[in-house]
Design a protein around this motif. Structure first.
Motif, PDB file in Angstrom:
ATOM      1  N   ILE A  64       0.344 -11.187   4.355  1.00 42.80           N
ATOM      2  CA  ILE A  64       0.953 -10.610   3.144  1.00 42.80           C
ATOM      3  C   ILE A  64      -0.127 -10.490   2.063  1.00 42.80           C
ATOM      4  N   VAL A  65      -0.959 -11.525   1.945  1.00 39.39           N
ATOM      5  CA  VAL A  65      -2.028 -11.485   0.940  1.00 39.39           C
ATOM      6  C   VAL A  65      -2.994 -10.328   1.255  1.00 39.39           C
ATOM      7  N   ARG A  66      -3.228 -10.088   2.536  1.00 39.88           N
ATOM      8  CA  ARG A  66      -4.070  -8.936   2.902  1.00 39.88           C
ATOM      9  C   ARG A  66      -3.402  -7.623   2.450  1.00 39.88           C
ATOM     10  N   GLY A  67      -2.091  -7.553   2.634  1.00 43.51           N
ATOM     11  CA  GLY A  67      -1.347  -6.373   2.191  1.00 43.51           C
ATOM     12  C   GLY A  67      -1.446  -6.203   0.682  1.00 43.51           C
ATOM     13  N   LEU A  68      -1.393  -7.312  -0.046  1.00 44.61           N
ATOM     14  CA  LEU A  68      -1.510  -7.261  -1.512  1.00 44.61           C
ATOM     15  C   LEU A  68      -2.928  -6.826  -1.899  1.00 44.61           C
ATOM     16  N   ALA A  69      -3.915  -7.287  -1.111  1.00 48.06           N
ATOM     17  CA  ALA A  69      -5.306  -6.913  -1.396  1.00 48.06           C
ATOM     18  C   ALA A  69      -5.528  -5.423  -1.124  1.00 48.06           C
ATOM     19  N   MET A  70      -4.805  -4.874  -0.141  1.00 49.87           N
ATOM     20  CA  MET A  70      -4.923  -3.427   0.123  1.00 49.87           C
ATOM     21  C   MET A  70      -4.288  -2.621  -1.002  1.00 49.87           C
ATOM     22  N   GLY A  71      -3.296  -3.225  -1.712  1.00 50.15           N
ATOM     23  CA  GLY A  71      -2.709  -2.494  -2.844  1.00 50.15           C
ATOM     24  C   GLY A  71      -1.212  -2.682  -3.031  1.00 50.15           C
ATOM     25  N   ALA A  72      -0.534  -3.411  -2.136  1.00 49.16           N
ATOM     26  CA  ALA A  72       0.901  -3.658  -2.345  1.00 49.16           C
ATOM     27  C   ALA A  72       1.076  -4.425  -3.660  1.00 49.16           C
ATOM     28  N   ASP A  73       2.251  -4.263  -4.293  1.00 52.75           N
ATOM     29  CA  ASP A  73       2.455  -4.870  -5.611  1.00 52.75           C
ATOM     30  C   ASP A  73       3.023  -6.272  -5.548  1.00 52.75           C
ATOM     31  N   ARG A  74       3.792  -6.542  -4.489  1.00 54.25           N
ATOM     32  CA  ARG A  74       4.555  -7.793  -4.463  1.00 54.25           C
ATOM     33  C   ARG A  74       4.718  -8.219  -3.012  1.00 54.25           C
ATOM     34  N   GLY A  75       4.724  -9.528  -2.784  1.00 55.05           N
ATOM     35  CA  GLY A  75       4.893 -10.023  -1.415  1.00 55.05           C
ATOM     36  C   GLY A  75       6.242 -10.696  -1.236  1.00 55.05           C
ATOM     37  N   LEU A  76       6.773 -10.615  -0.028  1.00 51.67           N
ATOM     38  CA  LEU A  76       8.011 -11.330   0.292  1.00 51.67           C
ATOM     39  C   LEU A  76       7.834 -11.972   1.664  1.00 51.67           C
ATOM     40  N   LEU A  77       7.765 -13.307   1.641  1.00 51.66           N
ATOM     41  CA  LEU A  77       7.629 -14.056   2.903  1.00 51.66           C
ATOM     42  C   LEU A  77       8.968 -14.700   3.214  1.00 51.66           C
ATOM     43  N   ILE A  78       9.495 -14.403   4.403  1.00 50.60           N
ATOM     44  CA  ILE A  78      10.755 -15.035   4.814  1.00 50.60           C
ATOM     45  C   ILE A  78      10.393 -16.027   5.906  1.00 50.60           C
ATOM     46  N   GLY A 111       5.720   3.639  -8.873  1.00 48.29           N
ATOM     47  CA  GLY A 111       6.469   3.098  -7.740  1.00 48.29           C
ATOM     48  C   GLY A 111       6.111   1.641  -7.504  1.00 48.29           C
ATOM     49  N   GLU A 112       6.811   1.039  -6.556  1.00 49.72           N
ATOM     50  CA  GLU A 112       6.554  -0.368  -6.232  1.00 49.72           C
ATOM     51  C   GLU A 112       6.505  -0.535  -4.720  1.00 49.72           C
ATOM     52  N   ILE A 113       5.519  -1.279  -4.251  1.00 49.66           N
ATOM     53  CA  ILE A 113       5.395  -1.508  -2.804  1.00 49.66           C
ATOM     54  C   ILE A 113       5.527  -3.007  -2.525  1.00 49.66           C
ATOM     55  N   ILE A 114       6.464  -3.328  -1.650  1.00 48.48           N
ATOM     56  CA  ILE A 114       6.700  -4.735  -1.307  1.00 48.48           C
ATOM     57  C   ILE A 114       6.211  -4.974   0.117  1.00 48.48           C
ATOM     58  N   ALA A 115       5.320  -5.945   0.273  1.00 48.43           N
ATOM     59  CA  ALA A 115       4.814  -6.302   1.605  1.00 48.43           C
ATOM     60  C   ALA A 115       5.638  -7.478   2.105  1.00 48.43           C
ATOM     61  N   CYS A 116       6.333  -7.303   3.238  1.00 51.05           N
ATOM     62  CA  CYS A 116       7.288  -8.328   3.684  1.00 51.05           C
ATOM     63  C   CYS A 116       7.009  -8.747   5.123  1.00 51.05           C
ATOM     64  N   SER A 117       7.060 -10.053   5.363  1.00 47.69           N
ATOM     65  CA  SER A 117       6.900 -10.542   6.727  1.00 47.69           C
ATOM     66  C   SER A 117       7.845 -11.714   6.981  1.00 47.69           C
ATOM     67  N   TYR A 118       8.252 -11.840   8.222  1.00 39.17           N
ATOM     68  CA  TYR A 118       9.159 -12.929   8.609  1.00 39.17           C
ATOM     69  C   TYR A 118       8.484 -13.771   9.677  1.00 39.17           C
ATOM     70  N   GLY A 119       8.436 -15.066   9.470  1.00 38.94           N
ATOM     71  CA  GLY A 119       7.804 -15.954  10.450  1.00 38.94           C
ATOM     72  C   GLY A 119       7.589 -17.321   9.842  1.00 38.94           C
ATOM     73  N   THR A 120       6.395 -17.869  10.045  1.00 34.97           N
ATOM     74  CA  THR A 120       6.090 -19.184   9.484  1.00 34.97           C
ATOM     75  C   THR A 120       5.212 -19.002   8.241  1.00 34.97           C
ATOM     76  N   GLU A 121       4.825 -20.117   7.631  1.00 31.07           N
ATOM     77  CA  GLU A 121       3.929 -20.082   6.462  1.00 31.07           C
ATOM     78  C   GLU A 121       2.624 -19.350   6.801  1.00 31.07           C
ATOM     79  N   ALA A 122       2.254 -19.364   8.104  1.00 30.50           N
ATOM     80  CA  ALA A 122       0.998 -18.724   8.527  1.00 30.50           C
ATOM     81  C   ALA A 122       0.995 -17.228   8.217  1.00 30.50           C
ATOM     82  N   GLN A 123       2.198 -16.685   8.055  1.00 29.55           N
ATOM     83  CA  GLN A 123       2.337 -15.248   7.787  1.00 29.55           C
ATOM     84  C   GLN A 123       1.811 -14.886   6.392  1.00 29.55           C
ATOM     85  N   ARG A 124       1.671 -15.912   5.535  1.00 28.07           N
ATOM     86  CA  ARG A 124       1.256 -15.675   4.145  1.00 28.07           C
ATOM     87  C   ARG A 124      -0.068 -14.887   4.097  1.00 28.07           C
ATOM     88  N   ASP A 125      -0.996 -15.212   5.020  1.00 32.23           N
ATOM     89  CA  ASP A 125      -2.321 -14.559   5.018  1.00 32.23           C
ATOM     90  C   ASP A 125      -2.227 -13.042   5.126  1.00 32.23           C
TER      91      ASP A 125
END
Ligand code: FAD
Length: 257
Positions: free
Chosen positions: A72-86, A56-70
């Motif tokens: 998403i990276v935490r979500g990727l560190a927990m195990g999500a496969d891919r990040g999507l920052l809007i 399967g594939e898990i996408i960690a997604c957040s909407y906001g400013t560049e500050a949201q990147r952190d």
């Protein structure tokens, strides 16, 4: 199975909140931000489903400013496969945010979307429900248990008085995670190292084929809660006398007994 998890950035629960000069937002200075705690339960559930299915594939997604990147990276560190920052330039309300997140879900076509039951700062419980409404998808919020059998989901949510409501739904579905759902895993050092190499796409609402989100509500101002009166100390008197005095004050001043 493709799973999307919506992540919100919130001030740390221990943070001492100070308002900005115009009172319309909080002063970011010295505030530590974290991943909204309910979103950790959401992500953990997604990870457990993937572990159980073995793919399967898990996408960690957040909407906001560049500050949201952190977060998403935490979500990727927990195990999500891919990040999507809007990203967006200006602050949006829950409706505008949900409209754009719905576009992201439409583009990705996941089988399940997980979100937290609420953001611990604004406490609105809006976003998951509104994303589902924009998509015309079923949704259940405050979920304590989820069981999947192929594309059939059995979902339990606790209602007032400890009663359980049980829903059955076909996928795709949006689930709002409550804390009884699971125990989120800790982020490991290898997880943090791997997160650096995972893909993280950055898009705007326009890239998703949506108009820039509109804001139908405006925050007029935040206010601090009323000052609590100072505590009172009882001492240097016989215990029985002090107890009588406390009982009298609880009855006559606080009027709680
Ligand atoms: C550019 C921009 C700047 C912003 N700046 C601020 C700010 O300075 N201060 C502020 O308080 N708010 C700001 N917001 C709004 C904030 O990010 C929230 O998304 C919004 O307030 C909705 O939160 P809620 O607590 O109502 O969500 P709820 O409906 O309570 O949240 C439920 C769940 O929905 C999901 N969710 C909620 N918001 C988002 C999101 N943005 N992205 C992905 N998933 C989400 C999470 O899974 C969450 O657990 C900004 C938004 C944008 C787009």
């Amino acid at each position: 199975m493709k799973i999307m998890v919506l992540l919100k950035r919130t001030p740390d629960t221990e943070a001492r909140i100070k308002l900005s000069a115009d009172g319309k937002t909080i002063d970011d200075e010295g505030i530590q931000y974290i991943l909204n705690p309910y979103d950790e339960f959401a992500l953990e559930e997604a990870l457990q489903i993937k572990d159980k299915l073995g793919s399967g594939e898990i996408i960690a997604c957040s909407y906001g400013t560049e500050a949201q990147r952190d977060i998403i990276v935490r979500g990727l560190a927990m195990g999500a496969d891919r990040g999507l920052l809007i990203t967006a330039e200006a602050r949006r309300d829950s409706l505008g945010i949900s409209k754009v997140l719905a576009k992201a879900v439409e583009k990705e076509q996941p089988d399940i979307v997980f979100c937290g039951k609420q953001g611990i700062d604004d406490d609105n419980m809006h976003v998951g429900v509104m994303v589902a409404e924009y998509l015309g998808w079923p949704h259940v919020n405050v979920v304590n248990k989820l069981t999947l059998d192929g594309r059939t989901a059995t979902v339990e949510r606790e209602v007032e008085g400890g009663q359980m409501e049980v829903y059955e739904s076909q996928l795709p579905l949006i689930i709002g995670a409550n804390k009884a759902l699971n125990s989120p895993r800790y982020v490991s050092l290898p997880g943090i190292m791997k997160a650096k190499r995972k893909p993280l796409d950055v898009l705007t609402a326009a890239d998703l084929g949506g108009e820039a989100a509109t804001c139908k509500s405006e925050i007029i101002g935040y206010q601090y809660p009323p000052e609590k009166p100072p505590g009172r100390l009882f001492k240097d008197k016989p215990l029985a006398e002090m107890v009588d005095e406390v009982v009298r004050l609880l009855r006559e001043e606080a009027k709680v007994i």
